[in-house]
Scaffold this motif. Structure first.
Motif, PDB file in Angstrom:
ATOM      1  N   ALA A 212      24.827 -90.081 -63.164  1.00  0.00           N
ATOM      2  CA  ALA A 212      23.677 -89.944 -62.279  1.00  0.00           C
ATOM      3  C   ALA A 212      23.615 -91.077 -61.265  1.00  0.00           C
ATOM      4  O   ALA A 212      23.175 -90.885 -60.137  1.00  0.00           O
ATOM      5  CB  ALA A 212      22.391 -89.909 -63.100  1.00  0.00           C
ATOM      6  N   ASN A 213      24.051 -92.243 -61.660  1.00  0.00           N
ATOM      7  CA  ASN A 213      23.958 -93.382 -60.759  1.00  0.00           C
ATOM      8  C   ASN A 213      24.800 -93.219 -59.521  1.00  0.00           C
ATOM      9  O   ASN A 213      24.574 -93.904 -58.527  1.00  0.00           O
ATOM     10  CB  ASN A 213      24.373 -94.666 -61.495  1.00  0.00           C
ATOM     11  N   ALA A 214      25.764 -92.374 -59.581  1.00  0.00           N
ATOM     12  CA  ALA A 214      26.650 -92.209 -58.434  1.00  0.00           C
ATOM     13  C   ALA A 214      26.105 -91.234 -57.415  1.00  0.00           C
ATOM     14  O   ALA A 214      26.665 -91.088 -56.337  1.00  0.00           O
ATOM     15  CB  ALA A 214      28.030 -91.723 -58.910  1.00  0.00           C
ATOM     16  N   THR A 215      25.059 -90.563 -57.702  1.00  0.00           N
ATOM     17  CA  THR A 215      24.538 -89.542 -56.789  1.00  0.00           C
ATOM     18  C   THR A 215      23.776 -90.170 -55.649  1.00  0.00           C
ATOM     19  O   THR A 215      23.240 -91.277 -55.743  1.00  0.00           O
ATOM     20  CB  THR A 215      23.596 -88.585 -57.547  1.00  0.00           C
ATOM     21  N   THR A 216      23.701 -89.432 -54.552  1.00  0.00           N
ATOM     22  CA  THR A 216      22.937 -89.890 -53.392  1.00  0.00           C
ATOM     23  C   THR A 216      21.467 -90.009 -53.725  1.00  0.00           C
ATOM     24  O   THR A 216      20.785 -90.939 -53.275  1.00  0.00           O
ATOM     25  CB  THR A 216      23.129 -88.913 -52.233  1.00  0.00           C
ATOM     26  N   GLY A 217      20.962 -89.102 -54.530  1.00  0.00           N
ATOM     27  CA  GLY A 217      19.550 -89.145 -54.894  1.00  0.00           C
ATOM     28  C   GLY A 217      19.202 -90.405 -55.651  1.00  0.00           C
ATOM     29  O   GLY A 217      18.147 -91.010 -55.419  1.00  0.00           O
ATOM     30  N   ALA A 218      20.066 -90.854 -56.548  1.00  0.00           N
ATOM     31  CA  ALA A 218      19.798 -92.082 -57.301  1.00  0.00           C
ATOM     32  C   ALA A 218      19.793 -93.286 -56.374  1.00  0.00           C
ATOM     33  O   ALA A 218      18.942 -94.178 -56.497  1.00  0.00           O
ATOM     34  CB  ALA A 218      20.844 -92.262 -58.398  1.00  0.00           C
ATOM     35  N   ARG A 219      20.734 -93.312 -55.443  1.00  0.00           N
ATOM     36  CA  ARG A 219      20.764 -94.446 -54.503  1.00  0.00           C
ATOM     37  C   ARG A 219      19.516 -94.453 -53.630  1.00  0.00           C
ATOM     38  O   ARG A 219      18.977 -95.523 -53.317  1.00  0.00           O
ATOM     39  CB  ARG A 219      22.032 -94.373 -53.642  1.00  0.00           C
ATOM     40  N   ARG A 220      19.053 -93.277 -53.230  1.00  0.00           N
ATOM     41  CA  ARG A 220      17.854 -93.202 -52.408  1.00  0.00           C
ATOM     42  C   ARG A 220      16.635 -93.695 -53.190  1.00  0.00           C
ATOM     43  O   ARG A 220      15.778 -94.405 -52.646  1.00  0.00           O
ATOM     44  CB  ARG A 220      17.623 -91.769 -51.930  1.00  0.00           C
ATOM     45  N   ILE A 221      16.553 -93.350 -54.455  1.00  0.00           N
ATOM     46  CA  ILE A 221      15.430 -93.805 -55.276  1.00  0.00           C
ATOM     47  C   ILE A 221      15.450 -95.317 -55.418  1.00  0.00           C
ATOM     48  O   ILE A 221      14.412 -95.985 -55.292  1.00  0.00           O
ATOM     49  CB  ILE A 221      15.478 -93.119 -56.658  1.00  0.00           C
ATOM     50  N   LEU A 222      16.632 -95.885 -55.677  1.00  0.00           N
ATOM     51  CA  LEU A 222      16.732 -97.328 -55.794  1.00  0.00           C
ATOM     52  C   LEU A 222      16.370 -98.017 -54.483  1.00  0.00           C
ATOM     53  O   LEU A 222      15.716 -99.072 -54.478  1.00  0.00           O
ATOM     54  CB  LEU A 222      18.144 -97.722 -56.227  1.00  0.00           C
ATOM     55  N   PHE A 223      16.794 -97.442 -53.378  1.00  0.00           N
ATOM     56  CA  PHE A 223      16.453 -98.022 -52.074  1.00  0.00           C
ATOM     57  C   PHE A 223      14.942 -97.996 -51.857  1.00  0.00           C
ATOM     58  O   PHE A 223      14.355 -98.968 -51.373  1.00  0.00           O
ATOM     59  CB  PHE A 223      17.163 -97.245 -50.961  1.00  0.00           C
ATOM     60  N   ARG A 224      14.325 -96.891 -52.222  1.00  0.00           N
ATOM     61  CA  ARG A 224      12.873 -96.798 -52.070  1.00  0.00           C
ATOM     62  C   ARG A 224      12.152 -97.769 -52.994  1.00  0.00           C
ATOM     63  O   ARG A 224      11.148 -98.380 -52.612  1.00  0.00           O
ATOM     64  CB  ARG A 224      12.407 -95.371 -52.338  1.00  0.00           C
ATOM     65  N   LEU A 225      12.648 -97.934 -54.196  1.00  0.00           N
ATOM     66  CA  LEU A 225      12.035 -98.894 -55.114  1.00  0.00           C
ATOM     67  C   LEU A 225      12.128-100.313 -54.559  1.00  0.00           C
ATOM     68  O   LEU A 225      11.160-101.077 -54.616  1.00  0.00           O
ATOM     69  CB  LEU A 225      12.720 -98.828 -56.482  1.00  0.00           C
ATOM     70  N   ALA A 226      13.279-100.662 -54.024  1.00  0.00           N
ATOM     71  CA  ALA A 226      13.450-102.002 -53.469  1.00  0.00           C
ATOM     72  C   ALA A 226      12.564-102.205 -52.241  1.00  0.00           C
ATOM     73  O   ALA A 226      11.866-103.223 -52.115  1.00  0.00           O
ATOM     74  CB  ALA A 226      14.913-102.241 -53.122  1.00  0.00           C
ATOM     75  N   THR A 227      12.573-101.235 -51.347  1.00  0.00           N
ATOM     76  CA  THR A 227      11.835-101.395 -50.096  1.00  0.00           C
ATOM     77  C   THR A 227      10.333-101.417 -50.342  1.00  0.00           C
ATOM     78  O   THR A 227       9.600-102.217 -49.733  1.00  0.00           O
ATOM     79  CB  THR A 227      12.189-100.265 -49.125  1.00  0.00           C
ATOM     80  N   GLY A 359      18.549 -90.498 -64.278  1.00  0.00           N
ATOM     81  CA  GLY A 359      19.397 -91.234 -65.194  1.00  0.00           C
ATOM     82  C   GLY A 359      19.378 -92.727 -64.993  1.00  0.00           C
ATOM     83  O   GLY A 359      20.219 -93.440 -65.543  1.00  0.00           O
ATOM     84  N   ILE A 360      18.439 -93.234 -64.204  1.00  0.00           N
ATOM     85  CA  ILE A 360      18.333 -94.670 -63.977  1.00  0.00           C
ATOM     86  C   ILE A 360      17.329 -95.227 -64.971  1.00  0.00           C
ATOM     87  O   ILE A 360      16.173 -94.790 -65.012  1.00  0.00           O
ATOM     88  CB  ILE A 360      17.857 -94.965 -62.540  1.00  0.00           C
ATOM     89  N   GLY A 361      17.753 -96.175 -65.771  1.00  0.00           N
ATOM     90  CA  GLY A 361      16.863 -96.766 -66.753  1.00  0.00           C
ATOM     91  C   GLY A 361      15.684 -97.444 -66.100  1.00  0.00           C
ATOM     92  O   GLY A 361      15.772 -97.972 -64.985  1.00  0.00           O
ATOM     93  N   PHE A 362      14.559 -97.470 -66.813  1.00  0.00           N
ATOM     94  CA  PHE A 362      13.376 -98.079 -66.233  1.00  0.00           C
ATOM     95  C   PHE A 362      13.571 -99.572 -66.005  1.00  0.00           C
ATOM     96  O   PHE A 362      13.050-100.142 -65.045  1.00  0.00           O
ATOM     97  CB  PHE A 362      12.160 -97.845 -67.138  1.00  0.00           C
ATOM     98  N   GLY A 363      14.323-100.228 -66.882  1.00  0.00           N
ATOM     99  CA  GLY A 363      14.581-101.650 -66.688  1.00  0.00           C
ATOM    100  C   GLY A 363      15.253-101.920 -65.356  1.00  0.00           C
ATOM    101  O   GLY A 363      14.882-102.851 -64.630  1.00  0.00           O
ATOM    102  N   ARG A 364      16.218-101.094 -65.008  1.00  0.00           N
ATOM    103  CA  ARG A 364      16.898-101.269 -63.732  1.00  0.00           C
ATOM    104  C   ARG A 364      15.965-100.948 -62.564  1.00  0.00           C
ATOM    105  O   ARG A 364      15.950-101.653 -61.554  1.00  0.00           O
ATOM    106  CB  ARG A 364      18.134-100.375 -63.676  1.00  0.00           C
ATOM    107  N   ALA A 365      15.177 -99.901 -62.699  1.00  0.00           N
ATOM    108  CA  ALA A 365      14.239 -99.529 -61.643  1.00  0.00           C
ATOM    109  C   ALA A 365      13.220-100.638 -61.408  1.00  0.00           C
ATOM    110  O   ALA A 365      12.920-101.017 -60.268  1.00  0.00           O
ATOM    111  CB  ALA A 365      13.524 -98.228 -62.007  1.00  0.00           C
ATOM    112  N   LEU A 366      12.676-101.178 -62.499  1.00  0.00           N
ATOM    113  CA  LEU A 366      11.707-102.254 -62.379  1.00  0.00           C
ATOM    114  C   LEU A 366      12.346-103.494 -61.778  1.00  0.00           C
ATOM    115  O   LEU A 366      11.741-104.192 -60.949  1.00  0.00           O
ATOM    116  CB  LEU A 366      11.124-102.570 -63.764  1.00  0.00           C
ATOM    117  N   ALA A 367      13.595-103.778 -62.160  1.00  0.00           N
ATOM    118  CA  ALA A 367      14.275-104.967 -61.647  1.00  0.00           C
ATOM    119  C   ALA A 367      14.481-104.872 -60.147  1.00  0.00           C
ATOM    120  O   ALA A 367      14.261-105.835 -59.412  1.00  0.00           O
ATOM    121  CB  ALA A 367      15.613-105.139 -62.357  1.00  0.00           C
TER     122      ALA A 367
END
Length: 855
Positions: A212-227, A359-367
């Motif tokens: 799941a981490n390799a998908t575009t959707g996962a990267r977009r979610i991580l980008f949104r979480l960071a921003t 498929g992104i763990g909450f720990g990673r999302a929170l980090a």
């Protein structure tokens, strides 16, 4: 999770106070603590949190984290002083902003990391524990809401009750106990069987996370979480910076603003858990929330222009009293933070849930979210806000949220706030609050990282220096008193060669001292913007002449004193507003002791105090703290003003009385006798006549008062009361104070020139007190006849007590001159009385002779 949130934010309040004792209160230091705290949370969520999500026994992991927080907090009590000494030396006297930010951030980050990393892992661990209740469809929103609501209680409870009553160390001990209780409670709440089930689910999720981490959707979610993490904390920093120009900037102000921010976030997460998490498509809801957040932030930004009016309306509605005044400060914060933080809480919960589905763990999302938030203070607070101004920086945040929902730009929820932002950018004025009197104008205005500094001149040409439009640091009409604040302590030293001034203000005090060609003067000021603005006032001291012996340093006064290796003959501390955030640390036992270490043999330290900004109990605490460092301290006053009296505590490295002959010799050797005489310090009687209390009187006054220390900062938490809701007038407090204090010539002086001198000094003190009391009920009038009707007899009776007391002589002489234009006989009568009462002074006789010559 609520209890854990209480402890976490309680620690943040305590540690911020403790770290400021070695970092200083410069903007870089203050924001670096926030960044380091978030950075530690992010590291913990990324490392420990991710491991606990896959752990077979997450309950043990959670309990271990709570135990680790408690243990490290306990160790910090011993480590903090040692670390502080090292960090002070490493930072240096006057570091560059980059170096100070680096030392402060990395120092705080490393110092707190074991505890903050464990804090960052508690939420991911509890999320896995809670998975047994909802399976793979669990939402973090409920836990996040509970944790944040607990944080609100932690901020308010620690700032409003625990620290003022218990101090920093005992407040931290309570938080340790809460951590231990949370750990023990978690072990008892879950069975080993349920833990195994949670661990099995974690292993199942691990297998799909890699793909799941390799998908575009996962990267977009991580980008949104960071921003959103960056923009959310950036919005908080900027709004707090703007509201600093409207609120009183006390220790309660920041706690209240932070509590409002956290309440909104918690309520948003709870609302998401209750109404939004089911029934929406994830991407559509994310776009809708981002667009709504852009609109909410724009509403909050726009509300800032009305912040002063909102506060005034709230204060009128709530009535008087300290609670009402503090609550009124929350009103503009509710408008600025309320709608925005509601959506922020919901958005974070939704993005975390979307990350879980991807498929992104909450720990990673929170980090990712928290580490980006750690960059916000530096990027938006230190760099963009001063460079662009708060208005443009806030609009960039608003546009940033709208840009994250780029796929929905065709929808009104996105393009409407973007258009509104453009409109605000074009037509709205800067977010600068400046009170300009009728006919006045702004001389200068500068937006800094932590404060806005302005110089405003009224229609009569009187200029005033203000910080954040609230704290007035002096004006062009107080130059005489400012000069006396320099020369009174300088004249008490027989031969000063180097002087240090802590706090610059208008710069008149330090500049007056620098006029002495035999004196080297160092002046330390916290805000660089004040250094720039002070030139408008200091240049008037010597008609714009340069001061080659005046050395200005932009640094925290407390840190400068501790790091400097120089010795000073005279140290003068400005009359800092005790209620302002950070100022209370300059009135502690530890700081007074550090100043004593900087005094050369025979050195003199003068701590000026603004009596009009102090209540009796706060003053007693400051005096008690001063006496700990200077047991034989005495007190004097810089002026006889009933509205803005300035009180000074005098301490010396070597105990002993003041030698009258040495004061006379000092005055005789002055290179600028006319300048000093113009300040009303023409002889030793005028200098020593400024004293109001000896050591015994001060000890009696401060008996049983609570000393203000680094651990128990009572001044910072008590002084705001009189700022929010004054219960008496400055003149009443000043006169009441004089009635409590006393001084005897034998306690203060030695080496009197003749046997009559002690009696003359005692009469001078008595006349001064009567002079001040006589002004209590005087009402100013443009008619000299009206003024004489009020003050002539009281002032003449003062001169009968002490013919040496010139402050009663000069106003009567001025009024006699004015009266001569309309009532020559009345003027002659008054001048005759003045000549008889003070035959040594020839001014009245000269005016009388002029009147006779015109007859």
């Amino acid at each position: 999770m609520a209890m854990s949130g209480f402890a976490g934010l309680g620690y943040q309040v305590v540690w911020t106070e403790q770290c400021a004792q070695w970092q200083g209160h410069e903007s870089a230091a203050v924001l670096a603590v926030v960044a380091a705290f978030f950075g530690g949370l992010g590291v913990g969520a990324l490392t420990l949190g991710a491991r606990l999500e896959n752990s077979v026994r997450p309950v043990h992991g959670y309990a271990g984290c709570e135990l680790a927080i408690a243990i490290w907090s306990f160790l910090l009590a011993s480590l903090m002083p040692l670390f502080s000494a090292w960090a002070l030396r490493l930072t240096g006297l006057a570091p560059t902003p980059l170096w100070q930010w680096s030392v402060t951030f990395f120092g705080t980050f490393v110092l707190l990391l074991p505890a903050t990393a464990a804090m960052g892992a508690t939420l991911p661990a509890m999320q896995r524990i809670a998975a047994r209740l909802e399976g793979e469809g669990q939402s973090i929103a409920a836990l996040y809401a509970a944790n944040t609501f607990g944080a609100v209680l932690g901020v308010l409870g620690v700032a409003f009750w625990l620290i003022p009553n218990w101090g920093l160390a005992r407040s931290a001990e309570l938080c340790m106990a809460i951590n231990l209780l949370c750990g023990v409670a978690s072990l008892g709440a879950f069975s080993r069987r349920s833990e195994a089930a949670v661990g099995a689910r974690a292993r199942t999720r691990t297998s799909k996370r890699f793909d799941a981490n390799a998908t575009t959707g996962a990267r977009r979610i991580l980008f949104r979480l960071a921003t959103t993490g960056l923009l959310g904390i950036g919005y908080e920093v900027l709004v707090v910076r703007v509201l600093g120009q409207v609120t009183e900037d006390t220790v309660y102000t920041f706690a209240l603003l932070l509590a409002v921010y956290l309440v909104g976030s918690a309520a948003g997460a709870a609302g998401y858990q209750r109404w939004l998490r089911i029934g929406w498509k994830r991407e559509r809801l994310a776009d809708a929330l981002l667009g709504t957040l852009a609109t909410a932030c724009l509403f909050g930004t726009a509300s800032l222009w009305a912040a002063e009016r909102v506060k005034a309306v709230a204060l009128d509605a709530l009535g008087g009293g300290v609670p009402a005044a503090i609550a009124a400060e929350a009103a503009p914060a509710l408008l600025a933070f309320g709608p925005a933080t509601l959506v922020m809480g919901a958005l974070f919960s939704h993005l975390a849930r979307s990350a879980n589905a991807a498929g992104i763990g909450f720990g990673r999302a929170l980090a990712v979210n928290t580490l980006a938030a750690a960059a916000a203070p530096a990027l938006l607070g230190v760099m963009l806000a001063p460079a662009l101004g708060p208005k443009w920086a806030l609009l960039l945040v608003d546009v940033g949220y709208a840009a994250l929902a780029w796929r929905a730009w065709s929808r009104p929820v996105v393009w409407v706030p973007a258009g509104f932002a453009l409109l605000l950018a074009l037509v709205a004025p800067p977010l600068a609050f400046i009170d300009i009197p009728d006919g006045g104008h702004v001389v200068s205005y500068q937006d800094g990282v932590m404060a806005a500094v302005s110089v405003v001149e009224d229609a009569e040409g009187v200029a005033r220096l203000r910080i954040n439009n609230r704290a007035q640091e002096g004006s062009s009409v107080t130059q005489r008193v400012d000069g006396r604040q320099a020369w009174l302590p300088l004249l008490l030293h027989p031969a000063p060669r180097r002087a240090l001034f802590l706090g610059l203000g208008t710069g008149v005090t330090a500049s007056s001292a620098a006029e002495d060609p035999t004196l080297e003067v160092d002046a330390v000021e916290l805000l660089p913007e004040v250094l720039t603005a002070s030139s408008h006032f200091a240049n008037s001291v010597a008609d714009g002449a340069a001061y080659p012996r005046l050395h200005l340093v932009a640094a925290d006064a407390r840190r400068y004193v501790r790091v400097s290796e120089r010795s000073y003959d005279v140290i003068v501390a400005d009359n800092y507003h005790p209620a302002r955030s950070g100022s209370g640390s300059l009135y502690t036992v530890e700081h007074f002791g550090a100043v004593r270490a900087r005094l050369a043999p025979g050195g003199v330290f003068c701590q000026w105090l603004p009596l009009h900004q102090l209540d009796r109990e706060t003053l007693r605490s400051i005096v008690r703290s001063f006496l700990v460092a200077y047991p034989e301290a005495s007190a004097l006053i810089a002026n006889n003003s009933l509205e803005t009296p300035v009180f000074g505590l005098i301490g010396r490295r070597d105990v002993g009385r003041f030698d009258v002959a040495a004061v006379y010799q000092r005055l005789a050797r002055l290179a600028l006798p006319g300048r000093v005489a113009g300040l009303g310090l023409e002889d030793a009687l005028a200098v020593l006549g400024s004293f109001v209390a000896g050591p015994e009187a001060l000890r009696k006054f401060a008996a049983n008062a609570i000393a203000n220390t680094d651990d128990l900062p009572v001044v910072a938490y008590r002084a705001p009361r009189i700022t929010y809701a004054p219960d008496s007038s400055p003149r009443d407090r000043f006169i009441a104070l004089l009635s409590e204090l006393s001084v005897e010539p034998g306690q203060l002086i030695a080496g009197a020139p003749d046997a009559t001198w002690p009696g003359r000094l005692a009469a001078y003190w008595l006349a001064r007190d009567r002079f001040i009391e006589s002004g209590r009920d005087v009402r100013l009038s443009p008619r000299v006849e009206d003024m004489l009707a009020q003050v002539q007899q009281p002032l003449l009776s003062v001169l009968q007590l002490s013919p040496d007391f010139r402050p009663a002589y000069d106003p009567l002489l001025a009024m006699a001159r004015a009266l001569a234009r309309s009532n020559v006989s009345g003027a002659r009568s008054l001048l005759t009385e003045l000549t008889q009462l003070q035959p040594a002074r020839h001014d009245a006789a000269q005016v009388l002779a002029q009147l006779d010559a015109h007859r």
